[in-house]
Structure formats: C-alpha cells, structure tokens
Design a protein around this motif. Structure first.
Motif, short mmCIF file in Angstrom:
data_model
loop_
_atom_site.label_atom_id
_atom_site.label_comp_id
_atom_site.label_asym_id
_atom_site.label_seq_id
_atom_site.Cartn_x
_atom_site.Cartn_y
_atom_site.Cartn_z
N LYS A 70 7.79 14.31 8.27
CA LYS A 70 8.36 13.22 7.48
C LYS A 70 7.91 11.90 8.10
O LYS A 70 8.28 11.57 9.22
N PHE A 71 7.07 11.17 7.37
CA PHE A 71 6.52 9.93 7.90
C PHE A 71 7.32 8.72 7.42
O PHE A 71 8.00 8.78 6.39
N PRO A 72 7.23 7.60 8.15
CA PRO A 72 7.98 6.40 7.76
C PRO A 72 7.60 5.90 6.37
O PRO A 72 6.43 5.97 5.96
N VAL A 73 8.58 5.40 5.64
CA VAL A 73 8.35 4.88 4.30
C VAL A 73 7.36 3.72 4.34
O VAL A 73 6.60 3.50 3.39
N SER A 74 7.33 2.97 5.43
CA SER A 74 6.44 1.80 5.55
C SER A 74 4.96 2.17 5.46
O SER A 74 4.12 1.31 5.18
N LEU A 75 4.63 3.46 5.65
CA LEU A 75 3.23 3.90 5.59
C LEU A 75 2.82 4.38 4.20
O LEU A 75 1.63 4.51 3.92
N GLU A 76 3.78 4.66 3.35
CA GLU A 76 3.49 5.33 2.09
C GLU A 76 2.58 4.52 1.16
O GLU A 76 1.76 5.07 0.46
N GLY A 77 2.75 3.22 1.13
CA GLY A 77 1.95 2.42 0.21
C GLY A 77 0.55 2.12 0.70
O GLY A 77 -0.26 1.52 -0.02
N ILE A 78 0.22 2.55 1.93
CA ILE A 78 -1.08 2.23 2.53
C ILE A 78 -1.95 3.46 2.68
O ILE A 78 -3.16 3.41 2.43
N THR A 79 -1.37 4.58 3.07
CA THR A 79 -2.14 5.77 3.36
C THR A 79 -1.37 7.02 2.97
O THR A 79 -0.15 6.97 2.75
N ALA B 64 10.56 16.24 -6.64
CA ALA B 64 11.48 15.87 -7.71
C ALA B 64 11.07 14.58 -8.41
O ALA B 64 11.38 14.39 -9.59
N ASP B 65 10.34 13.69 -7.70
CA ASP B 65 10.04 12.39 -8.32
C ASP B 65 8.56 12.03 -8.37
O ASP B 65 8.21 10.94 -8.82
N LYS B 66 7.65 12.92 -7.93
CA LYS B 66 6.24 12.58 -8.02
C LYS B 66 5.38 13.83 -8.15
O LYS B 66 5.81 14.94 -7.82
N TYR B 67 4.16 13.60 -8.63
CA TYR B 67 3.24 14.70 -8.89
C TYR B 67 1.82 14.22 -8.58
O TYR B 67 1.47 13.06 -8.85
N PRO C 32 6.05 2.21 -4.30
CA PRO C 32 6.79 1.83 -3.09
C PRO C 32 7.30 0.40 -3.15
O PRO C 32 6.61 -0.51 -3.59
N ASN C 33 8.55 0.23 -2.73
CA ASN C 33 9.20 -1.09 -2.64
C ASN C 33 9.38 -1.78 -3.98
O ASN C 33 9.57 -3.00 -4.02
N GLN C 34 9.29 -1.04 -5.08
CA GLN C 34 9.50 -1.61 -6.42
C GLN C 34 10.51 -0.73 -7.16
O GLN C 34 10.16 0.24 -7.81
N ALA C 35 11.80 -1.09 -7.06
CA ALA C 35 12.86 -0.26 -7.63
C ALA C 35 12.69 -0.11 -9.14
O ALA C 35 12.47 -1.10 -9.86
#
Length: 270
Positions: free
Chosen positions: A117-126, A161-164, A204-207
């Motif tokens: 489980k990686f930090p959310v801060s990395l999701e939008g970059i890599t 549950a929320d992405k594919y 990411p970061n856009q509700a």
C-alpha cells in the motif's frame, strides 16, 4: 553474407552449454537493478497545452523463490513531477523495503500477486504497483541464437471497487548479435511493442471527479540478456502513447487529448 551469418549463429549456439537454455536463473540470489524513467505528458485543453514532466529513479531488489514465485522491494526511490502548478517531490521513505509478491515464470512472465500500500501522494505521478509488469525480457521456448525472432502477447486487467485498467501489449523480439557486458557473454535482443491501455477511475485530489482514458502507441528498445547465468543485464526503452482522456464531474464532462513520451533505462547492479 548469409553464409557468414549462418556460421556465426552456429558457432554461438555451439558455445552455449545445455544449461544455458532460455530460462532465468533459479531461486536464491537477490537481483538488484537501477531503474530510471523520464517522461513528458502533454494534455491539450480548450485553453491550450499543459506540459508535465515526470521522473522516477529507483533501485529495486528481486528474489526468486520456489514454485515460480518472487519477492521484490524498493531499496531507494525518487519521484518528481513538474507542471504549471509547480514541482512535486513527494516523500518516498514509507515505500521502501515494502514487499511485493510476484509470480515469476522461468521465461520472465511476471504476475502481480500483491503490491504494498503506497502513499496517496504518489498516485497521481507514478504507478508503483505495476513496476514489474514489463520489467523482464519474455523469453521464447527455443534457445537464443542470433537471428531468432518471436512474438509475445500479454493482457493485464486490474479492477477494484472504484477503478479499472486493462493493458494489452504485443511485442516482437529478435536476437540481433552477441556482446560482452561487464565480462559476461550476452546477447542483444531488440524489441518493438504495441500497447493499448484503457483506464477508468477517480482523479487524485479532485473529489467527485472521474477520468476515462484510452491510449495506444509503441515502445521500442533492446535488452541485454546473458543466457548462461540466466540474467537480465540491462534494458533500454523509448515509447510514445496518444489518446483521449475524458473527465466526468457533476458540472459536466470534458474530453482532452493526451500525448505521453518517455525513455527508460534499466541496469543490473553487482
């Protein structure tokens, strides 16, 4: 010329012992690699182009286990992105030494069993969980000799549950010539890969905002593989993907063009 090529291929084949068939080394040793990827993303909006540059530098370790399984982890990791919004260099300390569980076939087929489980801060970059999807040269059933050509098709789907996401690749390989890398006899194997990616998930970061992307393109490069020890020594890769990304939100939808170009280098460490 054809006779000389045939003779060279025969000599190379004869110089490889029976143990040097086209498989990766058996379990036990820890393999370490330095991986550097640099890329540029250009998103075309109604207001103009938005360029983003990204970079990832890492050192990874992989250990093959019994039964076609493996463990892997990051020893070091640097991730950065630069855009009109500024620079992003998220902390990566919590991502280090966290184990991946992988399926690792003897011919280089990799299957992600479980990612950390990686930090959310990395999701939008890599996309760290899929670090190893195209990491290794996928070997043929036949022994490697100069002039041998083969193809390999891989389809990987991943859903929660929320992405594919679905990534389909068809790669054409050819053994170009023999070489010596760091004193180890090896072969240079060229690659040309066709890629189709379909993704859908939250931004990411856009509700409340979701994105649907369809990308396709090519990936060219080569591998340096040592048949006798069954080791990947290096890899070079250049790719370009293009397609559309649609954003969906309560306020409406917007479709943007997206172009991605990148270069990637991988080198085994002693």
């Amino acid at each position: 010329m054809s006779r000389r090529i045939a003779v060279a291929a025969l000599l190379l084949a004869c110089s490889l012992p029976a143990a040097a068939q086209t498989t990766y080394a058996s379990s036990g040793d820890t393999l370490r690699f330095r991986d550097v990827t640099q890329g540029k993303v250009v998103i075309t909006t109604p207001q103009g182009e938005l360029p983003i540059t990204v970079e990832q530098r890492s050192t990874v370790s992989i250990v093959r286990m019994r039964g076609d399984s493996a463990r892997a982890w990051y020893d070091s990791l640097f991730v950065a992105a630069t855009s009109a919004a500024g620079d992003q260099r998220p902390a990566t300390d919590s991502a280090l030494k966290q184990p991946f569980r992988l399926g690792f076939g003897s011919r280089g087929q990799i299957k992600l069993v479980q990612a950390p489980k990686f930090p959310v801060s990395l999701e939008g970059i890599t996309d760290l969980p899929h670090q190893f999807d195209d990491f290794f040269l996928r070997l043929p059933a036949k022994p490697l000799v100069v002039g041998l050509a083969w193809s390999d098709t891989t389809v990987r789907s991943d859903s929660t549950a929320d992405k594919y996401s679905r990534r389909a690749t068809t790669a054409d390989y050819r053994v170009e010539r023999d070489t010596v890398a760091g004193g180890t006899p090896a072969l240079i194997v060229s690659m040309k890969q066709r890629i189709v990616i379909n993704e859908e998930g939250p931004v990411p970061n856009q509700a409340g905002m979701r994105a649907t992307s369809q990308l396709q393109g090519t990936d060219d490069g080569y591998f340096v593989f040592a048949p006798k020890p069954g080791r990947l020594l290096s890899r070079r890769r250049t790719g370009k993907l293009e397609g559309d990304t649609a954003l969906h939100a309560a306020a409406g939808e917007m479709t943007m063009k997206q172009a991605i170009s990148y270069t990637a280098t991988l080198d085994a460490l002693r």
